[in-house]
Design a protein around this motif. Structure first.
Motif: not given
Ligand code: F0G
Length: 458
Positions: A295-318
């Motif tokens: 159900g996704l547009s290409g741009r949604d999939m791009e944002a998810i691909a980046v977000g899934l990696r950003e979310v594990f950054q220690p400063d963010y999670l802390h």
């Protein structure tokens, strides 16, 4: 130097105005919305803690990636980026993109559910339960006993009760159990984390009995933070490694990307079994879209691909976990009865203890939700007998085990001053608690009634 203040690990590049309202305005708006904050216009809300789902602020990198979205119908480059990011995290061979979490649930539970089947979970989220029950199957919640004690500092109140799981399998027969679902973190059970030890024990039991082990992983990065800081043997692992280890235990993963993928829309289903993946792909194509976009547009999939990696950054999670705790600690200090320890994405208030003067049949959680909105324009959600209550044969309310109010915190959206304001609103609610009244339901649909029900103040 260790400073006390946890700063937001980002600068703000783009802002969205909040419309200011008076208490008088809000009393009228809420009356017009039948005392159901889901029916308010967002323009009428000052601080929106209704959900952490789809409400994240995206990063400049995510927005940049969106410009690079490939909108081809089949085999888009953006699908490949998405697929690789999901594969890196889950390690699963079959990946089905969906427009959000419940679409993945509908496909999976529609396929493996049905009359006579049972699903067992630490706690089914409302859409999970609804999709299972809609298929004709039953959904049983078996959180650990410790989760019922609001005060204990048990570190993993999201765990599933292993003993009860064994008993249920014996009693029902493994053949009738279509799946065991671990929801990490356990949203309806207070956003509490699930330990790796518990996930491993569930996996072992499932495999021994040939039962599918499903991970509802929409907050898996937040869960990984708790494992790293609370479970023995994990302090040396990265958050991503911990999440990968948890996924490696499961036979299937369902994810609403609207949470820990830091996007506004999206989700996926991943599977290890080819035959199940083939059957689910059929349903995907019939109801969501072709296999390389769901159900996704290409741009949604791009944002998810980046977000899934950003979310594990220690400063963010802390920052994420500490800022949720900041709100919880301040409320606790005021004497607000909260579920302790504070979970990952939200603070949960025990409405039964906040309003001992309001009987459970009069929905104390709804009363608190309405008070917070009228007093300060803070919107949040009842997670209790409105959301999960049922009726017995005489039409009497069968209350939910707990009546909670969830203050869900959108990711990267609010600053510390917004949170301090919410604390002041609670101070005002505490002052007026003796005069508060409960509610009755004047209209309700059959499924997921909390979204559209109407209420009247008693
Ligand atoms: N599973 C869990 C644990 C969830 O929290 C949600 C959504 C879903 C599945 C369904 O995902 O919304 O993308 O279809 N939770 C939101 C919330 C709505 O407010 O907690 P969805």
């Amino acid at each position: 130097m260790n400073f006390k203040t946890i700063i937001e690990p980002f600068r703000i590049k783009s802002v969205e105005p909040i419309s200011m309202t008076t208490r008088e305005d809000r009393v009228r708006y809420l009356h017009e919305a039948h005392y159901n904050p889901f029916l308010l216009s967002s323009e009428q809300v000052l601080i929106d803690f209704l959900t952490d789902s789809g409400t994240s602020a995206m990063s400049s990198r995510q927005w940049a990636a969106m410009m690079d979205g490939d909108e081809s119908y089949a085999g888009a480059r953006s699908w490949e980026h998405f697929r690789d990011a999901v594969h890196e995290l889950t390690g699963m061979p079959y990946i089905l993109p969906t427009h959000q979490g419940r679409a993945a649930e509908r496909i999976l539970y529609g396929q493996i559910g049905g009359k006579g089947k049972t699903f067992i979970s630490n706690t089914h989220f409302d859409t999970t339960r609804a999709n299972i029950e809609f298929s004709g199957a039953e959904a049983i919640d078996i959180p650990v006993q410790e989760s019922r004690d609001f005060e204990s500092d048990f570190p993993f109140k999201g765990d599933l009760d292993i003993e009860v799981l064994e008993q249920l399998i014996k009693q029902k027969g493994a053949g009738s159990i279509a799946g065991v679902i671990l929801t990490v973190t356990n949203n309806s059970g207070g956003g509490q984390p699930v330990s790796m030890g518990n996930a491993r024990a569930v996996r072992d039991i499932c495999h021994r009995h040939g039962i599918l082990f499903i991970l509802d992983m929409c907050r898996i990065a937040e869960n990984a933070w708790f494992i790293r800081h609370r479970e023995k043997g994990y302090s040396g692992k990265t958050y991503l490694q911990i999440a990968q280890e948890m996924c490696s235990l499961a036979d299937a993963c369902v994810m609403s990307a609207k949470k820990d993928a830091l996007v506004n829309m999206g989700g996926f289903l991943t599977l290890r079994s080819k035959s199940l993946a083939d059957a689910c792909t059929q349903l995907l194509i019939i109801t969501e879209g072709f296999a390389t976009y769901g159900g996704l547009s290409g741009r949604d999939m791009e944002a998810i691909a980046v977000g899934l990696r950003e979310v594990f950054q220690p400063d963010y999670l802390h920052y994420r976990i500490k800022s949720t705790t900041y709100l919880g600690d301040k409320l606790k200090a005021l004497g607000v009865p909260i579920l302790f320890p504070v979970g990952g994405h939200a603070v949960y208030v025990d409405a039964r203890r906040f309003y001992p003067n309001i009987p459970i049949e009069h929905y104390p959680g709804q009363a608190l939700v309405c008070a917070l909105y009228e007093l300060g324009g803070v919107r949040c959600v009842e997670v209790g007998s409105v959301m999960f209550g049922k009726y017995d044969e005489q039409g009497k309310l069968v209350a939910a085990p707990m009546d909670l109010v969830r203050l869900a915190i959108p990711r990267r959206v609010y600053t510390q001053s917004h949170i301090d304001y919410v604390v002041e609103v609670f101070e005002a609610a505490l002052k007026e608690r003796d005069a508060a009244k409960g509610f009755r339901i004047s209209y309700e649909p059959k499924f997921l009634r909390h979204f559209t029900a109407h209420f009247e103040r008693l």
